[in-house]
Structures are given as structure tokens and as C-alpha cells.
Design a protein around this motif. Sequence first.
Motif, PDB file in Angstrom:
ATOM      1  N   GLY A 164       0.787  -1.312   0.031  1.00 50.29           N
ATOM      2  CA  GLY A 164      -0.239   0.040   0.134  1.00 50.29           C
ATOM      3  C   GLY A 164       0.922   1.188   0.034  1.00 50.29           C
ATOM      4  N   TRP A 165       0.411   2.399   0.344  1.00 50.20           N
ATOM      5  CA  TRP A 165       1.075   3.674   0.432  1.00 50.20           C
ATOM      6  C   TRP A 165       1.722   4.017   1.670  1.00 50.20           C
ATOM      7  N   THR A 166       1.528   3.094   2.944  1.00 51.19           N
ATOM      8  CA  THR A 166       2.064   3.451   4.042  1.00 51.19           C
ATOM      9  C   THR A 166       3.530   3.176   3.996  1.00 51.19           C
ATOM     10  N   LYS A 167       4.263   4.074   4.886  1.00 48.59           N
ATOM     11  CA  LYS A 167       5.738   4.045   4.747  1.00 48.59           C
ATOM     12  C   LYS A 167       6.462   3.001   5.705  1.00 48.59           C
ATOM     13  N   HIS A 210      -2.115   3.423  13.399  1.00 49.83           N
ATOM     14  CA  HIS A 210      -3.074   3.855  12.824  1.00 49.83           C
ATOM     15  C   HIS A 210      -3.515   3.553  11.293  1.00 49.83           C
ATOM     16  N   THR A 211      -3.221   2.387  11.204  1.00 53.14           N
ATOM     17  CA  THR A 211      -3.388   1.556   9.889  1.00 53.14           C
ATOM     18  C   THR A 211      -3.951   0.234  10.026  1.00 53.14           C
ATOM     19  N   MET A 212      -5.247  -0.136   9.132  1.00 55.15           N
ATOM     20  CA  MET A 212      -5.766  -1.381   9.424  1.00 55.15           C
ATOM     21  C   MET A 212      -5.080  -2.230   7.973  1.00 55.15           C
ATOM     22  N   TRP A 213      -4.373  -3.587   8.163  1.00 54.48           N
ATOM     23  CA  TRP A 213      -4.040  -4.242   7.093  1.00 54.48           C
ATOM     24  C   TRP A 213      -4.769  -5.460   6.864  1.00 54.48           C
ATOM     25  N   ASN A 214      -4.782  -5.883   5.745  1.00 51.73           N
ATOM     26  CA  ASN A 214      -5.712  -6.989   5.373  1.00 51.73           C
ATOM     27  C   ASN A 214      -4.568  -8.324   4.939  1.00 51.73           C
ATOM     28  N   ASP A 215      -4.962  -9.394   5.167  1.00 53.68           N
ATOM     29  CA  ASP A 215      -4.059 -10.209   4.589  1.00 53.68           C
ATOM     30  C   ASP A 215      -4.965 -11.553   4.172  1.00 53.68           C
ATOM     31  N   PRO A 216      -5.500 -11.449   2.928  1.00 54.13           N
ATOM     32  CA  PRO A 216      -6.679 -12.141   2.451  1.00 54.13           C
ATOM     33  C   PRO A 216      -5.897 -13.590   2.639  1.00 54.13           C
ATOM     34  N   GLU A 217      -4.631 -13.912   2.154  1.00 56.62           N
ATOM     35  CA  GLU A 217      -4.060 -15.216   2.209  1.00 56.62           C
ATOM     36  C   GLU A 217      -4.077 -15.838   3.607  1.00 56.62           C
ATOM     37  N   GLN A 218      -3.980 -15.077   4.508  1.00 61.42           N
ATOM     38  CA  GLN A 218      -3.975 -15.576   5.950  1.00 61.42           C
ATOM     39  C   GLN A 218      -2.704 -16.353   6.252  1.00 61.42           C
ATOM     40  N   ASP A 219      -1.667 -15.945   5.919  1.00 61.57           N
ATOM     41  CA  ASP A 219      -0.413 -16.823   6.165  1.00 61.57           C
ATOM     42  C   ASP A 219       0.430 -15.948   6.892  1.00 61.57           C
ATOM     43  N   VAL A 277     -15.665 -20.856  23.593  1.00 58.27           N
ATOM     44  CA  VAL A 277     -14.548 -21.484  23.138  1.00 58.27           C
ATOM     45  C   VAL A 277     -14.609 -21.214  21.874  1.00 58.27           C
ATOM     46  N   TYR A 278     -13.613 -20.804  21.103  1.00 55.11           N
ATOM     47  CA  TYR A 278     -13.521 -20.198  19.622  1.00 55.11           C
ATOM     48  C   TYR A 278     -12.305 -21.213  18.679  1.00 55.11           C
ATOM     49  N   GLN A 279     -12.924 -21.680  17.831  1.00 60.12           N
ATOM     50  CA  GLN A 279     -12.136 -22.320  16.879  1.00 60.12           C
ATOM     51  C   GLN A 279     -11.824 -21.222  15.814  1.00 60.12           C
ATOM     52  N   THR A 280     -10.321 -20.844  15.520  1.00 56.70           N
ATOM     53  CA  THR A 280     -10.242 -19.529  14.682  1.00 56.70           C
ATOM     54  C   THR A 280      -9.143 -20.157  13.540  1.00 56.70           C
ATOM     55  N   GLU A 281      -9.053 -19.422  12.655  1.00 58.50           N
ATOM     56  CA  GLU A 281      -7.985 -19.645  11.539  1.00 58.50           C
ATOM     57  C   GLU A 281      -6.858 -19.452  12.145  1.00 58.50           C
ATOM     58  N   ALA A 282      -5.614 -20.123  11.945  1.00 60.25           N
ATOM     59  CA  ALA A 282      -4.413 -20.008  12.350  1.00 60.25           C
ATOM     60  C   ALA A 282      -3.836 -18.637  12.275  1.00 60.25           C
ATOM     61  N   GLN A 283      -3.957 -17.955  11.189  1.00 54.95           N
ATOM     62  CA  GLN A 283      -3.349 -16.635  11.150  1.00 54.95           C
ATOM     63  C   GLN A 283      -4.483 -15.593  11.099  1.00 54.95           C
ATOM     64  N   PRO A 284      -4.204 -14.317  11.354  1.00 60.11           N
ATOM     65  CA  PRO A 284      -5.228 -13.509  11.164  1.00 60.11           C
ATOM     66  C   PRO A 284      -5.672 -12.817   9.735  1.00 60.11           C
ATOM     67  N   LEU A 285      -6.560 -12.457   9.632  1.00 61.22           N
ATOM     68  CA  LEU A 285      -7.078 -11.803   8.448  1.00 61.22           C
ATOM     69  C   LEU A 285      -6.695 -10.225   8.356  1.00 61.22           C
ATOM     70  N   PHE A 286      -7.007  -9.839   9.478  1.00 65.31           N
ATOM     71  CA  PHE A 286      -6.890  -8.311   9.671  1.00 65.31           C
ATOM     72  C   PHE A 286      -5.809  -7.717  10.798  1.00 65.31           C
ATOM     73  N   ASN A 344       3.239  -9.526   2.145  1.00 65.65           N
ATOM     74  CA  ASN A 344       2.159  -9.545   1.322  1.00 65.65           C
ATOM     75  C   ASN A 344       0.799  -9.047   1.592  1.00 65.65           C
ATOM     76  N   GLU A 345       0.827  -8.349   2.956  1.00 68.87           N
ATOM     77  CA  GLU A 345      -0.470  -7.647   3.401  1.00 68.87           C
ATOM     78  C   GLU A 345      -0.556  -6.366   2.819  1.00 68.87           C
ATOM     79  N   ARG A 346      -1.910  -6.118   2.685  1.00 71.32           N
ATOM     80  CA  ARG A 346      -2.449  -4.836   2.164  1.00 71.32           C
ATOM     81  C   ARG A 346      -2.755  -3.953   2.964  1.00 71.32           C
ATOM     82  N   VAL A 347      -2.449  -2.629   2.662  1.00 75.11           N
ATOM     83  CA  VAL A 347      -3.410  -1.515   3.560  1.00 75.11           C
ATOM     84  C   VAL A 347      -4.566  -1.434   3.216  1.00 75.11           C
ATOM     85  N   TYR A 348      -5.378  -1.638   4.140  1.00 72.97           N
ATOM     86  CA  TYR A 348      -6.946  -1.679   3.962  1.00 72.97           C
ATOM     87  C   TYR A 348      -7.422  -0.371   4.111  1.00 72.97           C
TER      88      TYR A 348
END
Length: 134
Positions: free
Chosen positions: A22-25, A95-104, A81-90, A109-113
Motif C-alpha cells: 500500500g502507500w504507508t511508509k 493508525h492503519t488497518m491491514w488485510n491479509d486475505p491469504e492469512q499466511d 470457546v472459539y476455533q479460529t483460523e491459524a493466522q489473522p485476516l486483519f 504480502n499484507e495490503r493496507v486496507y
Amino acid sequence: MSLRLSILLSVLIVLASPHPAGWTKDLLPAEPDVSTRVDELYDHEARLFLILYSLEGNGKVDYVTGRLVQEYARSNYGNPVYQTEAQPLFYWWNHTMWNDPEQDGVNGNERVYQEGVEFDISRYKPCLFNGQPC
């Protein structure tokens, strides 16, 4: 082609090319160690399990991860009790929200959302609970 035109075209190509993060520094740091975890929340609407961290160690939330919840249940004692994905999506950081659609995991490869956004804990917790600050 004149030198001026080729410089102009080069500048335009560089400006038009998407930046990999993204455009963040600042580059997103890896998910913090569990020792810096200060709270956990479940967003029923988004089906996200949120983990709040304090990287500075002062109790102030400055890094948040959001994992998709696959399954939600209650234990025999009534605790969630929560069963979650192994890696975060967000991720929320600096001050920035990042998205990791591949959850890896954080690997570049994360993108600024969205930039210029704060994590709003008041959406999940009121500012006072039984007269005590959250």
C-alpha cells in the motif's frame, strides 16, 4: 524521444505502480508475543476473534489482530470457546488497518486496507463498567 519526456514517463510509471504494502511508509511488524496480550474480544457481527496487544507494555492497546472464527461453542463451565483460523485476516497497527486475505502471517504480502483509522475498543466495551474504567 527527448530527455525531458523520458524522465516524465519514468516518474509517471513509478507513481502509477502499486506499492506492495500500500502507500504507508511503515512495514507491518510480526504478530507480537503472547506476553504483550492485554485482552481478547469476539466480534459477533464480523465473526472475528480479536486479540489486543500492548507493544509498549503500558497496557495501552497499540496492535490488534483479527482472526476469522470457524466455530463458536461454550465449555461445560459456560466459557466461550472459539476455533479460529491459524493466522489473522486483519491487523490494526500505527493508525492503519491491514488485510491479509491469504492469512499466511506477516510476510510482506499484507495490503493496507485503510489508513488513519484507530481501533475503537468502545464498540466492544463501554468506557465504564460498574463504575470502573475499561
